[in-house]
Design an enzyme around this catalytic site. Structure first.
Site, short mmCIF file in Angstrom:
data_model
loop_
_atom_site.label_atom_id
_atom_site.label_comp_id
_atom_site.label_asym_id
_atom_site.label_seq_id
_atom_site.Cartn_x
_atom_site.Cartn_y
_atom_site.Cartn_z
N GLU A 257 0.82 -1.22 0.00
CA GLU A 257 0.00 0.00 0.00
C GLU A 257 0.85 1.27 0.00
OE1 GLU A 257 -3.02 0.16 3.07
OE2 GLU A 257 -4.40 -1.02 1.88
N HIS A 278 8.77 -26.71 -0.45
CA HIS A 278 8.11 -27.83 -1.12
C HIS A 278 6.94 -27.36 -1.98
CE1 HIS A 278 10.41 -30.71 1.35
NE2 HIS A 278 10.45 -29.65 2.15
N LYS A 367 -13.42 0.56 -3.30
CA LYS A 367 -14.51 0.91 -2.37
C LYS A 367 -15.62 1.65 -3.12
CE LYS A 367 -11.79 1.35 1.90
NZ LYS A 367 -11.22 2.28 2.88
O1 PA5 Z 1 -3.28 1.35 5.85
C1 PA5 Z 1 -4.40 1.79 5.66
O2 PA5 Z 1 -4.68 3.00 5.76
C2 PA5 Z 1 -5.54 0.85 5.29
O3 PA5 Z 1 -5.11 -0.44 5.13
C3 PA5 Z 1 -6.60 0.90 6.39
O4 PA5 Z 1 -6.03 0.50 7.59
C4 PA5 Z 1 -7.79 -0.03 6.06
O5 PA5 Z 1 -8.34 0.31 4.80
C5 PA5 Z 1 -8.87 0.08 7.13
O6 PA5 Z 1 -9.29 1.40 7.27
P1 PA5 Z 1 -10.09 1.90 8.54
O7 PA5 Z 1 -9.23 1.78 9.73
O8 PA5 Z 1 -10.42 3.33 8.23
O9 PA5 Z 1 -11.32 1.04 8.66
#
Ligand code: PA5
Length: 374
Positions: A257, A278, A367
């Site tokens: 990310e 394996h 999303k």
């Molecule tokens: O690193 C990030 O920002 C994302 O992976 C969020 O943690 C994830 O989308 C969950 O978001 P939230 O905590 O707003 O529910």
């Protein structure tokens, strides 16, 4: 202290600039967090964990991504002892998976820690509704409210508003720390404390790393950058401890990310050895040569240590650049150090390729599509 078996050519001026940029970034709060921990908040988290341990056989942790992977990684790796078992929900939209979690909790006493920085993410919102209903059916509205712990934004979001209106115990995900850098905030600390992780030691390890991990993290980031430039565009994180599977998942999220944007970034993958020797072992030894391997080398028994050496030799001979990160101990302190090391290395790596380490515009795209379909 974390040690590497390699060194890279670094540009000291550039490093200074990058570290300065990270420190000044509105999302750079994690950089000094282990040294400037809010002890008042920490005491409240400990108190909540104590209450949950006293009145609950299960803690249902509802969250996804950065609100989920970090604490699960540490709990699964260390398998601490606790009267309260942590179960996870809200990390997918599978009704089957939700059913499994509901079945596991069954008629046992339980509490919920719902964790969402934005407070609007669909997966945890749905699981929270289901478990909240179960809580209300079992304990009634008032006692249910005493058993819900919400970790979310300080002032906004659906979850924040509900928590405030209903009087749930609230913990804050700081404004200046994004999801995947938040494991050492209340996001990770409450579930870890409930599960019996020695969180003081974890924070101690991270605090030491603020001093000691900078040099190795920068070296590692530059090595990744150099390998990427030579078309090694896939990184395989390799661990020889099966219980670190979720730590690998945390790493993949952190790097994926943070770096994967603007058509750039190294693809993070992971293996657990010797299990995966394996399966993916064949590809690693003889497949395409576009990957490098990063071994997370924990202290281990003699036999397992021999596998580490054998892999290092065989894969190097097979043409894979093998980086070795040796961790001083397989305990809270070692993991505290490792978390900070990788967070810093990841942020520096993203800066080196010129992308923002702290946003995730690509996640928003899916999303938006899902919202349209629903
Ligand atoms: O690193 C990030 O920002 C994302 O992976 C969020 O943690 C994830 O989308 C969950 O978001 P939230 O905590 O707003 O529910």
């Amino acid at each position: 202290m974390i040690k590497l078996n390699f060194s890279s050519e670094i540009d000291a001026e550039e490093v200074k600039r990058i570290l300065g940029e990270i420190a000044r970034d509105p999302m750079g709060g994690w950089l000094e967090l282990p040294r400037r921990y809010d002890m008042g908040e920490f005491a409240r988290i400990k108190e909540a964990a104590k209450k949950i341990n006293e009145d609950s056989e299960y803690l249902v942790c509802v969250g996804i991504g950065g609100s989920y992977l970090g604490h699960r990684a540490i709990i699964e790796a260390l398998r601490p002892k606790s009267e309260t078992k942590v179960v996870y929900a809200g990390n997918s939209l599978s009704a089957r998976e939700l059913e499994y979690a509901l079945d596991e909790v069954g008629d046992h006493d339980f509490s919920i820690n719902v964790i969402s920085k934005s407070g609007t993410t669909l997966e945890p919102a749905r699981a929270f509704e289901v478990f909240k209903q179960k809580l209300i059916e079992k304990y009634g509205e008032e006692e249910a409210r005493n058993r819900i712990y919400a970790t979310t934004d300080a002032s906004k979001g659906t979850l924040h508003d509900e928590a405030e209106a209903s009087g749930y115990t609230r913990f804050v995900v700081p404004d200046n720390i994004g999801g995947r850098y938040s494991v050492l905030t209340a996001v990770g600390l409450l579930p870890m404390l409930v599960a019996g992780v020695d969180v003081d030691k974890l924070l101690e390890g991270a605090a030491e790393a603020v001093e000691t991990a900078v040099e190795p993290a920068v070296q590692y980031a530059y090595m990744r950058y150099a390998l990427d430039a030579k078309k090694y565009d896939t990184e395989v994180f390799a661990s020889f401890e099966p219980s670190t599977m979720y730590f690998n998942e945390w790493l993949k999220q952190l790097f994926g990310e943070s770096e994967g944007k603007d058509r750039r970034g190294i693809l993070p993958c992971s293996v657990i050895y010797s299990t995966d020797l394996h399966s993916l072992g064949q590809y690693l030894q003889d497949g395409r040569r576009n990957l490098f391997e990063t071994i997370i080398d924990f202290p281990t028994d003699d036999m397992n240590a021999k596998v580490v050496s054998a892999v290092r030799i065989a894969h190097t001979e097979g043409g894979i650049p093998v980086l070795n990160i040796s961790v001083p101990s397989f305990d809270e302190k070692g993991f505290g150090e490792l978390i900070y090391f990788f967070e810093l290395a990841c942020a520096v790596s993203a800066k080196l390729i010129g992308v923002n380490p702290f946003d995730q515009p690509g996640v928003e795209a899916y999303k938006a599509e899902l919202k349209k379909l629903l």
